[in-house]
Design an enzyme around this catalytic site. Sequence first.
Site, PDB file in Angstrom:
ATOM      1  N   THR A 187      -9.779   1.634   2.246  1.00  0.00           N
ATOM      2  CA  THR A 187      -9.219   0.425   2.843  1.00  0.00           C
ATOM      3  C   THR A 187      -8.465   0.838   4.099  1.00  0.00           C
ATOM      4  O   THR A 187      -7.322   1.280   4.037  1.00  0.00           O
ATOM      5  CB  THR A 187      -8.292  -0.290   1.856  1.00  0.00           C
ATOM      6  OG1 THR A 187      -9.046  -0.591   0.685  1.00  0.00           O
ATOM      7  CG2 THR A 187      -7.761  -1.585   2.441  1.00  0.00           C
ATOM      8  N   LYS A 198     -11.907  -7.176   3.035  1.00  0.00           N
ATOM      9  CA  LYS A 198     -11.184  -6.398   2.026  1.00  0.00           C
ATOM     10  C   LYS A 198      -9.672  -6.630   2.151  1.00  0.00           C
ATOM     11  O   LYS A 198      -8.976  -6.842   1.157  1.00  0.00           O
ATOM     12  CB  LYS A 198     -11.517  -4.915   2.188  1.00  0.00           C
ATOM     13  CG  LYS A 198     -10.621  -3.947   1.425  1.00  0.00           C
ATOM     14  CD  LYS A 198     -10.714  -4.112  -0.092  1.00  0.00           C
ATOM     15  CE  LYS A 198      -9.728  -3.189  -0.793  1.00  0.00           C
ATOM     16  NZ  LYS A 198      -9.619  -3.483  -2.237  1.00  0.00           N
ATOM     17  N   LYS A 230       0.784  -0.811   2.570  1.00  0.00           N
ATOM     18  CA  LYS A 230      -0.118  -0.451   3.665  1.00  0.00           C
ATOM     19  C   LYS A 230      -1.135  -1.566   3.928  1.00  0.00           C
ATOM     20  O   LYS A 230      -1.374  -1.960   5.077  1.00  0.00           O
ATOM     21  CB  LYS A 230      -0.880   0.842   3.298  1.00  0.00           C
ATOM     22  CG  LYS A 230      -1.890   1.276   4.334  1.00  0.00           C
ATOM     23  CD  LYS A 230      -2.991   2.140   3.735  1.00  0.00           C
ATOM     24  CE  LYS A 230      -3.981   1.300   2.939  1.00  0.00           C
ATOM     25  NZ  LYS A 230      -5.166   2.026   2.457  1.00  0.00           N
TER      26      LYS A 230
END
Lengths: 299, 299
Positions: free
Chosen positions: B94, B170, B239
């Site tokens: 990711t 995502k 994050k």
Amino acid sequence: MEVGFIGLGNMGIGMAKSLLRGGHQVVAYNRTRSKAEALVSGGAVVVASIAEACRRGIVFTMMADDHAVSDAVFSTNGILASLPSGGTHISCSTISVALADHLAAEHTKAGQQFVSAPVFGRPDAAEAGKLAIVASGEKSAIERCKPLFEAMGAKLLAISEIPSQANAVKLTGNFMIATVLESLSEAIAFTRKSGVDPAVLLDFLTSTLFNAPVYKTYGGLILEGKHEPAGFVVPLGLKDIRLVLQAAEARNVPLPIASVIRDRFLTAIARGHEKSDWSILGQIAAEDAGLPVAKKAGV
Amino acid sequence: MEVGFIGLGNMGIGMAKSLLRGGHQVVAYNRTRSKAEALVSGGAVVVASIAEACRRGIVFTMMADDHAVSDAVFSTNGILASLPSGGTHISCSTISVALADHLAAEHTKAGQQFVSAPVFGRPDAAEAGKLAIVASGEKSAIERCKPLFEAMGAKLLAISEIPSQANAVKLTGNFMIATVLESLSEAIAFTRKSGVDPAVLLDFLTSTLFNAPVYKTYGGLILEGKHEPAGFVVPLGLKDIRLVLQAAEARNVPLPIASVIRDRFLTAIARGHEKSDWSILGQIAAEDAGLPVAKKAGV
């Protein structure tokens, strides 16, 4: 069973129809009488006063807010004064936890039973008898009302003997639905600006982790930009968020997301959408990202 | 097929095992070699350099963040230098939309293919070959990799030929999961302080409108106060929220809820939970409401 039904708005009319279809006799009262008349062909008796709707000893209320419910209960010849001793008031409106506590105390004092039974579902679910009902109150009262709940709902959850706890659960549920609305709105705005077809995103999410009715229903409405006719108007969404924030404040529970959503509903109303469905949050997020309003089959 | 696999953390190890189980040959590289050794019994070859993992012409990366992926790709004898012309780099990490765009450009310049294929699912799903995979990149590359995706995933969505669009999807998905975490956390804290058993609330919600895996899985973790061992640690959640906020900023898309959630993750880390699962937000909301930490079967 014979029951009174007070409040025949979008939701109440469907609930009353479900009761009639379930073989129950409904005595209907609505401030604007014409709305109640729609039930006559289904076998309902329309009456001209709250007192007459209370005579059968069981009366439902399904109204817009605390103010309307308080009026119906506490006014001269209202429910409190008219319901026979031992009678049951079933409050299906989404009202405050504080008012539910107050109603429970006053009905008990008057020798009456009070059941809080807020419902989940949009008008089409009300009409189809497919609501999810959360009920709290004396066990005997809930037991007595079960055939009525069965006529209106696909699912019944009896929570506790404290009526207002059903309202707390209902408000929590609506807060969570509003969170879904806002998160879908933000996600779809971001996706559109990333060049990804939001229909593809939605289809993927709702066929994997987010495979739930609430994402499918509201995701569809937001993608299509279909916010009228409203199933649940913005001011009612704002009211519920206000009620959950108030109840949470009374218990010292900060709700950071609920606070954000309150502001989004205020913006929706400020931009003139007070008659739109609360899924209008999708349009607000799109506007705030400089996007044209979503149209069916358009990005 | 013979493939390289770089990055054998919580997720990577499970994905590599699924590839092995699917009959593929895996050449594994991890900076900490011992983690890769766990695959040897399953038939993997463990190598000592990124270059060796690239020799088969197809190489997966599954790493923690932009920094780790950039290092692996751009360092001397990294993936860009080692992958044969016509080879394919499948990036499952990711990472940011910006890095995905950069990687796509650099691999194209080098005559290589770049497929962005981030995955949804926790480590147990990776090991079971039940991830949901979102892939973007040249059609021929995705077609070529299909047997590999089938070994790792229960669902494959091929989005477009622009790799970074898979990353946008995502990040959107992870933002939506984080929203579920925070809304459940707030809802459960409010419910507990209202005297309602949150397990009853959760059971009701997940058997009606919120009947989706994400609510069941995370609702259960929050109710039980079970945040270790972590499936996905807080700094990774932070994050991803940071990456979605950055990508949204680049496109002028305000995300009010994502901004709130960023702060919640910061609080979790500030309170010493950097090794906890991101479901620790449940504990943060409980603490902020003055509640004792949730324990299994306790309110």
